[in-house]
Design an enzyme around this catalytic site. Structure first.
Site: not given
Ligand code: F6P
Length: 533
Positions: A195, A499, A253-254, A370
């Site tokens: 993104k 990060k 993103g999710r 299991h």
């Molecule tokens: O883990 C944080 C995050 O921003 C997620 O919400 C997102 O899906 C992922 O990193 C990847 O981000 P990008 O699509 O900007 O690379």
């Protein structure tokens, strides 16, 4: 309000689920259907009055108003000042959806059509690599730019009839190394899915892939495509605009598998099946917007979640798909649920009055049986279980496997509820010839407390349409739980600190910066790496 839910949860602790099921039509009254799609929550300790109290909680939390605001393009992601419109990506009706007065649907449809053209061209070989038609596609992304396509690609294996699709996410060089090994750069398409197009893992992997391709291909950039909101960064990377599929900041993103981030999936299963996936999601949207709360599957799934977590104090939730192809669903839901609702500050900036969303984990059955089911059945903590199973598989020749699979799934929810009493265990030991103290001692190990809650999601078959329904169901469940908790489910500030610190640690590890501002533990760990690499 929360005190009432917690008191109800505590009061229900010793309520027998078996007895609840003996009265009336609980199995049908505590379930929701959408056509053939069934969500059964009758094996819980929730009474009719508890359900009313939970429904009241949902009404008082303005779930309906927030839902409508989301679908209408309101800026409900307040900490990022963004609309939340992943639902527009699957709005196959094409009906207008406005953000700041302009209709987003023409743009959504145009991008979908472009994706379809591109996917078809890759599939039929009219867009090819230096060595001919693409045999392999490598999707490079992480988090929401990986988990959705990865999960859906595995789930829909019987529908994959395009080139082979691979996924690289981890910055661990082992991931891209092992994925590219054996692939031919001249017939490989690389899709960089990000993104922001700044995520360090994705950009590092993308550069490595480009170098790998450049060793054999004169114009490696010609075999790259990008999925991103950041056209400036994709251009800097050298990807031509006709192979860039953009989307707006109102796709989280999710929540992004429905749009360009789903391109690798579309290439694998084909545009028609991808549309079926979208239509499943859209059908769930229509249901979520239209059904009264009591008959509303996402609302009831959310209320069962609230009941178990905030009401009864169960901190975790196991997702147990009895479908090997849903092996990545738990990981997908971990991001969806925990990145969305793992927050301790409410929308108004205050502390959350109750616990945030639960820890979500799981594995497909029967493998989990299991491994960790021992704890689920006899551990001291109660783990509400969410079973997911299809009535039929895709392998008619192996129908007996499927029957065993379903039998195991049903047996587990039955066993969790029924348990085994001390008397029953004694009987078993007696039959084996034990007596006296030894019988007593051995019998205690064989007791199952039972009365442990589970829900079951039953679908006819794991088709693209059904998978779309499942994913949208969980998205809306997370939304409803978030609204009730007063959380903004659409930001993720909790991923930032790690990060930032990773960025400051890289030069420390390489020796370009000293570690003096680090704590003693971190310094010792750095020292260890420097001595052993
Ligand atoms: O883990 C944080 C995050 O921003 C997620 O919400 C997102 O899906 C992922 O990193 C990847 O981000 P990008 O699509 O900007 O690379």
């Amino acid at each position: 309000m929360w005190t009432d839910i917690a008191e109800r949860g505590a009061a229900a602790r010793d309520r027998s689920m078996t007895e609840l099921l003996q009265s009336g039509n609980r199995a049908s009254e505590f379930s929701v259907t959408i056509g053939d799609f069934l969500f059964d929550y009758s094996k819980t300790q929730m009474s009719e009055e508890d359900r009313e109290a939970l429904l009241d909680l949902a009404r008082k939390s303005d779930v309906a108003a927030r839902r409508d605001a989301m679908f209408e393009g309101g800026r409900i992601n307040e900490t990022e000042d963004r609309a939340v419109l992943h639902t527009a990506l699957r709005n196959l009706s094409g009906a207008s959806v406005y953000v700041d007065g302009s209709d987003v649907m023409p743009g959504v449809m145009e991008t979908l059509t472009r994706m379809e053209g591109f996917a078809e061209a890759v599939r039929d070989g009219s867009f090819a690599g230096a060595g001919g038609a693409f045999t392999d596609v490598v999707n490079i992304g992480i988090g929401g730019s990986d988990l959705g396509p990865v999960m859906a690609h595995a789930a829909l294996a019987p529908y994959c009839d395009g080139p082979r699709v691979h996924f690289v996410s981890n910055v661990d060089g082992a991931h891209i190394h092992d994925t590219l090994a054996g692939l031919d750069p001249a017939t490989t398409l690389v899709i960089v899915a990000s993104k922001t197009f700044t995520t360090i893992e994705t950009m590092t992997n993308a550069e490595t892939a480009r170098r790998w391709m450049a060793e054999k291909v004169d114009d490696p950039a010609a075999q790259f495509a990008a999925l991103s909101t950041a056209a400036d960064h994709t251009a800097e990377f050298g990807i031509a605009p006709d192979r860039v599929f953009g989307f707006a900041d109102w796709v989280g993103g999710r929540y992004s598998v429905w749009g360009p981030i789903g391109l690798s999936l579309m290439i694998a299963i084909g545009p028609d099946d991808f549309r079926d996936f979208l239509s499943g999601g859209h059908e769930m949207d229509m249901h979520f917007c239209g059904a009264p709360f009591r008959d509303n599957m996402p609302v009831m799934l959310a209320l069962v979640g609230i009941w178990h977590n905030q009401g009864q104090g169960h901190a975790t939730r196991a997702v147990l798909p009895y479908a090997q192809r849903l092996l990545r669903l738990p990981a997908y839901l971990q991001q969806l649920e925990m990145e969305s609702n793992g927050k301790r500050v409410s929308m108004d900036g205050g502390d959350l009055p109750v616990h945030s969303g639960p820890v979500v984990w799981g594995e497909p059955g029967t493998n989990g049986q299991h491994a960790f089911y021992q704890l689920i059945h006899q551990g001291t903590r109660v783990v509400p279980c969410e079973f997911i199973v299809a009535a039929r598989g895709h392998e008619p020749d192996l129908a007996h496997h499927h029957q065993l699979l379903v039998a195991n799934c049903l047996a587990q929810s039955e066993a969790l509820m029924r348990g085994r009493s001390l008397d029953e265990a004694r009987e078993i030991m007696r039959a084996k010839g034990l007596e006296g103290d030894e019988l007593e001692r051995q019998a205690r190990h064989r007791v199952f407390p039972g009365n442990r809650p589970s829900t079951t999601l039953m679908v006819p078959q794991l088709t693209p349409h059904v998978l779309g329904q499942i994913v949208a169901l969980y998205e809306h469940r997370v939304f409803v739980e978030g609204v009730i908790l007063g959380i903004n489910s659409f930001d993720q500030w909790g991923v930032e600190l790690g990060k930032e610190l990773a960025q400051s640690l890289e030069p420390v590890l390489s020796g370009e910066a000293d570690a003096s501002d680090k704590d003693a533990s971190t310094r010792a760990l750095v020292d260890y790496v420097q001595r052993h690499r």
